[in-house]
Design a protein around this motif. Structure first.
Motif, PDB file in Angstrom:
ATOM      1  N   SER A 121      32.114  28.389  52.953  1.00  0.00           N
ATOM      2  CA  SER A 121      34.001  29.297  53.062  1.00  0.00           C
ATOM      3  C   SER A 121      33.454  30.546  51.981  1.00  0.00           C
ATOM      4  CB  SER A 121      34.575  28.016  53.371  1.00  0.00           C
ATOM      5  OG  SER A 121      35.661  28.790  52.768  1.00  0.00           O
ATOM      6  N   LYS A 122      34.058  31.777  52.962  1.00  0.00           N
ATOM      7  CA  LYS A 122      34.646  32.490  51.896  1.00  0.00           C
ATOM      8  C   LYS A 122      35.679  32.964  52.200  1.00  0.00           C
ATOM      9  CE  LYS A 122      30.875  34.744  53.481  1.00  0.00           C
ATOM     10  NZ  LYS A 122      29.514  35.708  53.252  1.00  0.00           N
ATOM     11  N   GLN A 123      36.587  33.918  51.369  1.00  0.00           N
ATOM     12  CA  GLN A 123      37.901  34.097  51.278  1.00  0.00           C
ATOM     13  C   GLN A 123      37.668  35.901  50.666  1.00  0.00           C
ATOM     14  OE1 GLN A 123      39.924  35.625  52.867  1.00  0.00           O
ATOM     15  NE2 GLN A 123      40.902  34.161  53.458  1.00  0.00           N
ATOM     16  N   THR A 124      38.368  36.805  51.165  1.00  0.00           N
ATOM     17  CA  THR A 124      38.186  37.863  50.208  1.00  0.00           C
ATOM     18  C   THR A 124      39.487  38.738  50.204  1.00  0.00           C
ATOM     19  OG1 THR A 124      36.391  38.724  51.447  1.00  0.00           O
ATOM     20  CG2 THR A 124      37.545  40.135  50.412  1.00  0.00           C
ATOM     21  N   VAL A 125      40.112  38.965  49.225  1.00  0.00           N
ATOM     22  CA  VAL A 125      41.300  39.255  48.548  1.00  0.00           C
ATOM     23  C   VAL A 125      41.190  40.809  48.918  1.00  0.00           C
ATOM     24  CG1 VAL A 125      43.652  39.180  46.462  1.00  0.00           C
ATOM     25  CG2 VAL A 125      42.414  37.060  47.592  1.00  0.00           C
ATOM     26  N   LEU A 126      41.895  41.766  49.340  1.00  0.00           N
ATOM     27  CA  LEU A 126      42.771  42.705  49.198  1.00  0.00           C
ATOM     28  C   LEU A 126      43.673  43.878  47.628  1.00  0.00           C
ATOM     29  CD1 LEU A 126      41.508  46.459  49.139  1.00  0.00           C
ATOM     30  CD2 LEU A 126      43.466  45.733  51.333  1.00  0.00           C
ATOM     31  N   ALA A 127      43.979  43.888  46.548  1.00  0.00           N
ATOM     32  CA  ALA A 127      45.002  44.391  45.999  1.00  0.00           C
ATOM     33  C   ALA A 127      44.605  45.835  45.554  1.00  0.00           C
ATOM     34  CB  ALA A 127      44.632  42.912  43.935  1.00  0.00           C
ATOM     35  N   TYR A 128      46.167  46.723  45.448  1.00  0.00           N
ATOM     36  CA  TYR A 128      46.708  47.566  45.718  1.00  0.00           C
ATOM     37  C   TYR A 128      47.427  48.122  43.897  1.00  0.00           C
ATOM     38  CZ  TYR A 128      45.359  48.172  50.725  1.00  0.00           C
ATOM     39  OH  TYR A 128      45.279  48.664  51.589  1.00  0.00           O
ATOM     40  N   PHE A 129      46.621  48.867  43.568  1.00  0.00           N
ATOM     41  CA  PHE A 129      47.313  48.391  41.887  1.00  0.00           C
ATOM     42  C   PHE A 129      48.204  50.346  41.737  1.00  0.00           C
ATOM     43  CE2 PHE A 129      44.358  45.409  41.062  1.00  0.00           C
ATOM     44  CZ  PHE A 129      44.799  44.438  40.521  1.00  0.00           C
ATOM     45  N   ASP A 130      49.912  50.489  40.857  1.00  0.00           N
ATOM     46  CA  ASP A 130      49.784  51.869  41.150  1.00  0.00           C
ATOM     47  C   ASP A 130      49.077  52.138  39.380  1.00  0.00           C
ATOM     48  OD1 ASP A 130      51.708  52.342  42.966  1.00  0.00           O
ATOM     49  OD2 ASP A 130      52.844  50.496  42.243  1.00  0.00           O
ATOM     50  N   LYS A 131      48.383  51.643  38.572  1.00  0.00           N
ATOM     51  CA  LYS A 131      47.400  51.961  37.493  1.00  0.00           C
ATOM     52  C   LYS A 131      45.761  51.330  37.733  1.00  0.00           C
ATOM     53  CE  LYS A 131      51.422  52.943  34.543  1.00  0.00           C
ATOM     54  NZ  LYS A 131      52.232  51.232  33.231  1.00  0.00           N
ATOM     55  N   VAL A 132      44.548  52.817  36.782  1.00  0.00           N
ATOM     56  CA  VAL A 132      44.325  52.394  37.452  1.00  0.00           C
ATOM     57  C   VAL A 132      43.795  50.660  36.228  1.00  0.00           C
ATOM     58  CG1 VAL A 132      41.303  52.446  36.412  1.00  0.00           C
ATOM     59  CG2 VAL A 132      42.948  53.638  38.016  1.00  0.00           C
ATOM     60  N   GLU A 133      44.466  51.045  34.993  1.00  0.00           N
ATOM     61  CA  GLU A 133      44.402  50.225  34.012  1.00  0.00           C
ATOM     62  C   GLU A 133      44.271  48.739  34.202  1.00  0.00           C
ATOM     63  OE1 GLU A 133      46.300  53.361  33.537  1.00  0.00           O
ATOM     64  OE2 GLU A 133      45.116  54.624  32.220  1.00  0.00           O
ATOM     65  N   ASP A 134      45.771  48.587  34.864  1.00  0.00           N
ATOM     66  CA  ASP A 134      46.093  47.467  35.267  1.00  0.00           C
ATOM     67  C   ASP A 134      44.966  46.470  36.333  1.00  0.00           C
ATOM     68  OD1 ASP A 134      48.560  47.382  34.189  1.00  0.00           O
ATOM     69  OD2 ASP A 134      49.228  48.123  35.641  1.00  0.00           O
ATOM     70  N   GLY A 135      44.780  47.368  37.451  1.00  0.00           N
ATOM     71  CA  GLY A 135      43.923  47.249  38.032  1.00  0.00           C
ATOM     72  C   GLY A 135      42.159  46.200  37.101  1.00  0.00           C
ATOM     73  N   SER A 136      41.991  47.111  36.170  1.00  0.00           N
ATOM     74  CA  SER A 136      40.985  47.025  35.156  1.00  0.00           C
ATOM     75  C   SER A 136      41.303  45.788  34.214  1.00  0.00           C
ATOM     76  CB  SER A 136      40.650  48.154  34.033  1.00  0.00           C
ATOM     77  OG  SER A 136      40.607  49.589  35.066  1.00  0.00           O
ATOM     78  N   GLN A 137      42.483  45.778  34.024  1.00  0.00           N
ATOM     79  CA  GLN A 137      42.538  44.496  33.501  1.00  0.00           C
ATOM     80  C   GLN A 137      43.116  43.482  34.012  1.00  0.00           C
ATOM     81  OE1 GLN A 137      43.169  44.503  29.747  1.00  0.00           O
ATOM     82  NE2 GLN A 137      43.031  42.580  30.010  1.00  0.00           N
ATOM     83  N   ALA A 138      43.044  43.333  34.908  1.00  0.00           N
ATOM     84  CA  ALA A 138      43.013  42.503  36.980  1.00  0.00           C
ATOM     85  C   ALA A 138      41.361  41.968  36.468  1.00  0.00           C
ATOM     86  CB  ALA A 138      43.672  42.684  37.586  1.00  0.00           C
ATOM     87  N   VAL A 139      40.566  42.469  36.549  1.00  0.00           N
ATOM     88  CA  VAL A 139      39.491  42.466  36.525  1.00  0.00           C
ATOM     89  C   VAL A 139      38.953  42.055  35.068  1.00  0.00           C
ATOM     90  CG1 VAL A 139      36.592  43.008  36.272  1.00  0.00           C
ATOM     91  CG2 VAL A 139      38.705  44.754  38.159  1.00  0.00           C
ATOM     92  N   SER A 140      38.920  41.721  33.706  1.00  0.00           N
ATOM     93  CA  SER A 140      38.846  41.729  33.008  1.00  0.00           C
ATOM     94  C   SER A 140      38.969  40.429  33.248  1.00  0.00           C
ATOM     95  CB  SER A 140      38.896  42.056  31.763  1.00  0.00           C
ATOM     96  OG  SER A 140      37.870  42.823  31.897  1.00  0.00           O
ATOM     97  N   ASP A 141      40.741  39.997  33.744  1.00  0.00           N
ATOM     98  CA  ASP A 141      41.463  38.632  33.314  1.00  0.00           C
ATOM     99  C   ASP A 141      41.085  37.519  34.552  1.00  0.00           C
ATOM    100  OD1 ASP A 141      42.628  40.067  31.379  1.00  0.00           O
ATOM    101  OD2 ASP A 141      44.698  39.789  32.543  1.00  0.00           O
ATOM    102  N   ILE A 142      40.196  37.952  35.424  1.00  0.00           N
ATOM    103  CA  ILE A 142      39.660  37.414  36.646  1.00  0.00           C
ATOM    104  C   ILE A 142      38.559  36.499  36.166  1.00  0.00           C
ATOM    105  CG2 ILE A 142      38.633  36.880  39.380  1.00  0.00           C
ATOM    106  CD1 ILE A 142      40.535  39.624  39.673  1.00  0.00           C
ATOM    107  N   ILE A 143      37.822  37.113  35.506  1.00  0.00           N
ATOM    108  CA  ILE A 143      36.541  36.850  34.669  1.00  0.00           C
ATOM    109  C   ILE A 143      36.582  35.970  33.451  1.00  0.00           C
ATOM    110  CG2 ILE A 143      33.725  36.927  33.797  1.00  0.00           C
ATOM    111  CD1 ILE A 143      34.698  38.316  36.546  1.00  0.00           C
ATOM    112  N   SER A 144      37.943  35.820  32.585  1.00  0.00           N
ATOM    113  CA  SER A 144      38.289  35.026  31.548  1.00  0.00           C
ATOM    114  C   SER A 144      38.704  34.154  32.337  1.00  0.00           C
ATOM    115  CB  SER A 144      38.957  36.104  31.074  1.00  0.00           C
ATOM    116  OG  SER A 144      38.984  37.198  30.656  1.00  0.00           O
ATOM    117  N   ALA A 145      39.245  33.863  33.394  1.00  0.00           N
ATOM    118  CA  ALA A 145      39.813  32.613  33.953  1.00  0.00           C
ATOM    119  C   ALA A 145      38.803  31.482  34.273  1.00  0.00           C
ATOM    120  CB  ALA A 145      40.669  33.192  35.200  1.00  0.00           C
ATOM    121  N   GLY A 146      37.645  32.436  34.281  1.00  0.00           N
ATOM    122  CA  GLY A 146      36.593  31.193  34.942  1.00  0.00           C
ATOM    123  C   GLY A 146      35.760  31.518  36.245  1.00  0.00           C
ATOM    124  N   ILE A 147      36.939  32.489  37.102  1.00  0.00           N
ATOM    125  CA  ILE A 147      36.323  32.612  37.940  1.00  0.00           C
ATOM    126  C   ILE A 147      34.938  33.220  38.577  1.00  0.00           C
ATOM    127  CG2 ILE A 147      36.941  33.360  40.209  1.00  0.00           C
ATOM    128  CD1 ILE A 147      39.808  32.915  39.306  1.00  0.00           C
TER     129      ILE A 147
END
Ligand SMILES: Cc1cc2nc3c(=O)[nH]c(=O)nc-3n(C[C@H](O)[C@H](O)[C@H](O)COP(=O)(O)OP(=O)(O)OC[C@H]3O[C@@H](n4cnc5c(N)ncnc54)[C@H](O)[C@@H]3O)c2cc1C
Length: 485
Positions: free
Chosen positions: A226-252
């Protein structure tokens, strides 16, 4: 069949024409050669001596031996989609095109491997085996036309390489014509971990400077359940970048984790595959997870929550396969889409530690302001592989040089934060001097010494990958002098 008479009086063209077995298998007239004067790096152009189209390893070996024996420079060419100028005939090379060597030689589902000729197009492999439940993982955005031989030479990556690794992780064996015409096989029987030096690792990513790959054994994988894709829109690049780090740190470990900034979004929405992304957001993330059906829902929930914690404006999973495919078509055609908003663009390819994303993106913005050129960013955020796209107009005098300088400055920023100057597009001719951002003279010398073992006369793809030799040659002389004294 009667051979078409070759009009050229050049003795090498006449001799080379006898080494291929079809009358149209050699090009040598000026108007035919124009199509081969560059690859995807269109800033630099040079005319080859001839283009030959062998149909098998034996013909490649004969052509190479002829070039070697007559001191003719030569190089291999796949689909010519390379973005760093690796297939440009800088020295008037004989181009050995691999496009007629495009057979799928065998598929062994039981042992999960396939054997292809080098001109076999990347996506065709997945298309051929997908109905049996298998695929080939490395997926450069150019996969609909680039060749697996070119992928091996460049150690190509792609959106899904975050989880599955780049080309080198999927190569089990190679047949290689050495620059003197000898043919060797490495990774025999598809057993990659052979005793002795790791020649598979050495040839993969050597940018066509050590030999010409004529047969490739690749690993194939079972389709994820199975596969699934998520799309996320951010008003600040910093928030998008932090989300990238947080996804990986969450062990995903997402299969893909891609980011586009505002200028890139303007481009993809103006081009052939718009999907209605808002044009006033600063960044979007495309996050794909795959695996067994049971675990996917939970991972998607975690990703949605991470994005919400980072002030996401809107985030959701694709409602069906059609929407998922549309999001990916929009992303994967991102480079070409720049043509909709700029007459020319230069693709860069730096790598940085993920945690430095906000700092580096802000420095790239500064380079854009200072140069007066717009820079779009489309990149594999999960593994920190940035693609700043410098937009320019080659018709304006001096603007091409300005774009090259801005591109180089972006790579310097990447090197300075502990990253490097290429993640997947190679050095070619484009980043030769930038090699000095990451290697000392002695380190470059160690690499050219290896090249010289395989390619002692430097007739194969000379002038690529390494900075102009002056300083390295001096270092070598100094080292020899020191050893003697
Ligand atoms: C729109 C677009 C998107 C792209 N996206 C990606 C991406 O997502 N990821 C990525 O990694 N790259 C990407 N690229 C770059 C490019 O597609 C890859 O580098 C690809 O691997 C090149 O394959 P090719 O067949 O076109 O090789 P070519 O461009 O023909 O050659 C590239 C180099 O390989 C050498 N070579 C070719 N065939 C052989 C052979 N059989 N033996 C030895 N050397 C050989 C050539 O001498 C040259 O140095 C993209 C390019 C474009 C235009």
């Amino acid at each position: 069949m009667a051979r078409k008479k070759i009009k050229s009086k050049d003795k090498h063209i006449l001799a080379l024409s006898t080494l291929v077995n079809h009358p149209s298998a050699i090009l040598y007239e000026k108007e035919d050669l124009i199509a081969y004067d560059c690859d995807g790096f269109t800033i630099h152009k040079a005319t080859p001596k001839a283009v030959v189209f062998p149909e098998n390893t034996e013909q490649v070996a004969k052509i190479v031996k002829y070039c070697h024996d007559h001191s003719l420079p030569f190089l291999a060419r796949g689909a010519g989609t390379g973005l760093s100028g690796g297939a440009i005939p800088l020295n008037g090379e004989v181009i050995i095109s691999m496009v007629k060597m495009k057979k799928l030689l065998s598929v062994d589902l039981e042992n999960r491997r396939a054997v292809v000729e080098p001109g076999f197009v990347n996506l065709k492999l997945t298309n051929t085996i997908s109905d049996k439940g298998y695929y080939y993982a490395p997926d450069p955005s150019s996969q609909y036309c680039c060749t697996i031989g070119g992928n091996v030479a460049e150690n190509a990556g792609g959106a899904h390489c975050l989880k599955y690794g780049v080309t080198t992780n999927h190569i089990l064996g190679l047949e290689v014509v050495l620059p003197n015409g000898d043919v060797i096989e490495i990774g025999k029987n598809g057993i990659a971990d052979e005793p002795g030096y790791d020649l598979l690792g050495l040839i993969t990513g050597s940018e066509g400077t050590l030999g010409i790959v004529t047969k490739i054994t690749v690993r194939i994988l079972k389709n994820p359940e199975s596969k699934q894709t998520v799309l996320a829109y951010f008003d600040k690049v910093e928030d998008g970048s932090q989300a990238v780090s947080d996804i990986i740190s969450a062990g995903i470990v997402p299969a893909a984790l891609e980011m586009m900034d505002k200028t890139a979004i303007e481009g993809v929405e103006a081009a052939a595959f718009p999907v209605g992304h808002p044009k006033d957001i600063e960044a979007l993330l495309l996050i794909e997870v795959d695996g067994i059906e049971a675990g996917i829902g939970e991972q998607i929930e975690q990703i949605l929550q991470v994005c919400r914690n980072q002030n996401v404006r809107e985030v959701r999973a694709a409602k069906d396969e059609q929407e998922r495919a549309a999001w990916w078509a929009n992303r994967k055609t991102g480079f070409g889409a720049m043509g909709a908003i700029s007459p020319d663009y230069l693709v860069q390819d730096g790598v940085i530690p993920r945690s430095k994303l906000p700092e580096v993106l802000s420095k790239i913005n500064k380079i854009s302001e200072e140069s007066g050129l717009r820079i779009a960013n489309i990149f594999h955020a999960g593994d920190g592989n940035l693609h700043p796209l410098v937009l320019f107009d080659a018709r304006i005098p001096g603007e091409t040089e300005k774009a090259m300088e801005a591109g180089s400055a972006c790579l310097k920023v990447c090197a300075d934060v502990g990253g490097t100057i290429t993640g997947e597009h190679g050095v070619g001719i484009e980043k030769r001097e930038e090699m000095r951002f990451v290697f000392k003279d002695e380190e470059i010398q160690a690499q050219t010494d290896i090249r010289d073992v395989f390619n002692p006369d430097n007739l194969l793809n000379a002038g690529k990958l390494f900075p102009t030799p002056g300083r390295c040659a001096e270092v070598k002389k100094e080292m020899k002098a020191a050893a003697i004294s």
